[in-house]
Design an enzyme around this catalytic site. Structure first.
Site, PDB file in Angstrom:
ATOM      1  N   ARG A 106       0.864  -1.180   0.000  1.00  0.00           N
ATOM      2  CA  ARG A 106       0.000   0.000   0.000  1.00  0.00           C
ATOM      3  C   ARG A 106       0.898   1.226   0.000  1.00  0.00           C
ATOM      4  NH1 ARG A 106      -5.176   2.033   3.406  1.00  0.00           N
ATOM      5  NH2 ARG A 106      -6.074   0.500   1.993  1.00  0.00           N
ATOM      6  N   HIS A 133      -7.239   0.746  -6.488  1.00  0.00           N
ATOM      7  CA  HIS A 133      -7.500  -0.011  -5.251  1.00  0.00           C
ATOM      8  C   HIS A 133      -8.248  -1.298  -5.617  1.00  0.00           C
ATOM      9  CE1 HIS A 133      -7.773  -0.880  -1.144  1.00  0.00           C
ATOM     10  NE2 HIS A 133      -8.707  -0.044  -0.739  1.00  0.00           N
ATOM     11  N   GLN A 136     -10.242  -3.767  -3.160  1.00  0.00           N
ATOM     12  CA  GLN A 136     -11.516  -3.224  -2.675  1.00  0.00           C
ATOM     13  C   GLN A 136     -12.664  -3.598  -3.619  1.00  0.00           C
ATOM     14  OE1 GLN A 136     -12.238  -1.082   0.216  1.00  0.00           O
ATOM     15  NE2 GLN A 136     -14.294  -1.663  -0.428  1.00  0.00           N
ATOM     16  N   ASP A 228     -17.006   7.748  -1.804  1.00  0.00           N
ATOM     17  CA  ASP A 228     -15.699   7.637  -1.140  1.00  0.00           C
ATOM     18  C   ASP A 228     -15.342   9.031  -0.628  1.00  0.00           C
ATOM     19  OD1 ASP A 228     -13.118   6.867  -0.336  1.00  0.00           O
ATOM     20  OD2 ASP A 228     -12.278   6.899  -2.377  1.00  0.00           O
ATOM     21  N   CYS A 269     -16.428   2.463   0.587  1.00  0.00           N
ATOM     22  CA  CYS A 269     -15.259   1.620   0.860  1.00  0.00           C
ATOM     23  C   CYS A 269     -14.740   1.831   2.283  1.00  0.00           C
ATOM     24  CB  CYS A 269     -14.157   1.888  -0.159  1.00  0.00           C
ATOM     25  SG  CYS A 269     -13.662   3.615  -0.259  1.00  0.00           S
ATOM     26  N   ARG A 297     -13.854  -7.586   2.586  1.00  0.00           N
ATOM     27  CA  ARG A 297     -12.450  -7.332   2.271  1.00  0.00           C
ATOM     28  C   ARG A 297     -11.614  -8.562   2.635  1.00  0.00           C
ATOM     29  NH1 ARG A 297     -10.210  -2.592   1.981  1.00  0.00           N
ATOM     30  NH2 ARG A 297      -8.789  -3.745   0.645  1.00  0.00           N
TER      31      ARG A 297
HETATM   32  N1   CP Z   1     -11.217   0.501   2.405  1.00  0.00           N
HETATM   33  C1   CP Z   1      -9.936   0.464   2.823  1.00  0.00           C
HETATM   34  O1   CP Z   1      -9.005   0.209   2.062  1.00  0.00           O
HETATM   35  O2   CP Z   1      -9.783   0.698   4.149  1.00  0.00           O
HETATM   36  P1   CP Z   1      -8.383   0.880   4.901  1.00  0.00           P
HETATM   37  O3   CP Z   1      -7.788   2.167   4.421  1.00  0.00           O
HETATM   38  O4   CP Z   1      -8.764   0.917   6.353  1.00  0.00           O
HETATM   39  O5   CP Z   1      -7.500  -0.289   4.582  1.00  0.00           O
HETATM   40  N1  NVA Z   2      -9.686   7.140  -1.967  1.00  0.00           N
HETATM   41  C1  NVA Z   2      -9.379   6.735  -0.617  1.00  0.00           C
HETATM   42  C2  NVA Z   2      -9.679   5.284  -0.440  1.00  0.00           C
HETATM   43  C3  NVA Z   2      -9.463   4.764   0.950  1.00  0.00           C
HETATM   44  C4  NVA Z   2      -9.745   3.299   1.069  1.00  0.00           C
HETATM   45  C5  NVA Z   2      -7.924   7.041  -0.303  1.00  0.00           C
HETATM   46  O1  NVA Z   2      -7.069   6.777  -1.155  1.00  0.00           O
HETATM   47  O2  NVA Z   2      -7.644   7.549   0.771  1.00  0.00           O
END
Ligand code: CP
Ligand code: NVA
Length: 312
Positions: A106, A133, A136, A228, A269, A297
């Protein structure tokens, strides 16, 4: 279906049939876990979890999913390793690839995930980058399938920042699976033209439709409204500007009424900034599917690890 050794960086790399396979495997693993049955598919496998950005769901899902299948997860946070700072991504990848059997990443720059995959020689799973992502989306689609019994032909409206990692990945996934997707967003936040062109090609094959609009009437007929945060991780300094731009696209009771459908569900999400992209009331009204989505998830991420690395 054999996905062994494959990385999971974006859904562009996966066919409709492969995505369906992962969703079915996730549903099977979910059912097994509810019945107290856990697998041993990752026994003896060590999995690195690299996190440049914070996470609740993705980190927990990879950790639990790995342990449930007999593997060992190791968290490598941004202050634990010197990724791309004192040590290049290429060198880090070559080291981790000698010790670990799979790597979750990540982070910010999507190319970092690509480099990790290229240089480590083991499967790399994208746990979110600035652009995509994909894990997700599998949880989202499993949740939609559980609710509606299908994906094809449904109308999904994504309201909000139309060019973030979620919008991009929903666009790719929907186009591949034959979901009719509408990106409802100010024009300045629409996805890159290159991605739209590519997704239109996918949609031509699947029979799905892609629409982009800044007109709120675009929610008409939505089976699913998805939203989101208005500022993704790393964009916190844009809050004031985004609130101004995106306030008309808040998911609220008025927007729900405009679908003209009684069965519309709302998905998110998470994490949510209630009062911005979604009202407190609408969030609570759809807490059930939203937290099913969060639970999913884990089942879907487990399925990705089992399919690409597992012994069974
Ligand atoms: N939806 C999601 O990716 O959540 P986190 O940022 O908590 O991993
Ligand atoms: N668009 C958001 C998604 C979080 C799961 C971010 O990147 O912070």
């Amino acid at each position: 279906m054999n996905l062994k050794g494959r990385s999971f960086l974006t859904l562009k790399d996966y066919s409709k049939e492969e995505i369906e396979y992962l969703l079915n495997l996730a549903a099977k693993l979910k059912k097994n876990k509810k019945n107290g049955i856990l697998g041993r598919s990752l026994k003896g496998k060590n999995i690195a979890l690299i996190f440049e950005k914070p996470s609740t769901r993705t980190r927990s899902a990879f950790t639990i999913g790995c342990i449930d299948e007999g593997g060992h997860p190791e968290y490598l946070g941004k202050d634990d390793i010197q990724l791309g700072d004192k040590e290049s991504i290429e060198d880090t990848a070559r080291v981790l690839g000698r010790m670990f059997d799979g790597i979750e990443f990540r982070g910010f720059v999507h190319e970092s995930a690509e480099k990790l995959a290229e240089y480590s020689g083991v499967p790399v799973w994208n746990g979110l980058t600035d652009n995509y992502h994909p894990t997700q989306i599998l949880a989202d689609f499993l949740t939609i399938k559980e609710h509606f019994g299908k994906l094809e032909g449904l109308k999904l409206v994504y309201a909000g920042d139309g060019r973030n990692n979620m919008a991009n990945s929903l666009l790719i996934g929907s186009a591949k699976m034959g979901i009719n997707i509408t990106i409802l967003s100010p024009k300045t936040l629409w996805p890159d033209q290159e991605l739209i062109t590519l997704c239109n090609e996918y949609a031509d094959v699947s029979g799905g439709q892609i629409k982009l609009t800044d007109n709120i009437n675009g929610v008409a007929g939505a089976d699913v409204i998805y939203t989101d945060v208005w500022c993704s991780m790393g964009e916190e300094d844009l809050v004031a500007e985004r609130i101004k731009m995106l306030a008309p696209y808040q998911v609220n009771d008025d927007m729900l009424a405009m679908t003209g459908k009684a069965h519309t569900i709302v998905l998110h999400c998470l994490p949510a900034v209630k009062g911005n992209e979604i009202t407190y009331d609408v969030f609570e009204k759809f807490a059930e599917p939203i937290f099913d989505q969060a639970e999913n998830r884990m089942h879907t991420i487990k399925a990705i690890m089992v399919a690409t690395l597992g012994d069974e």
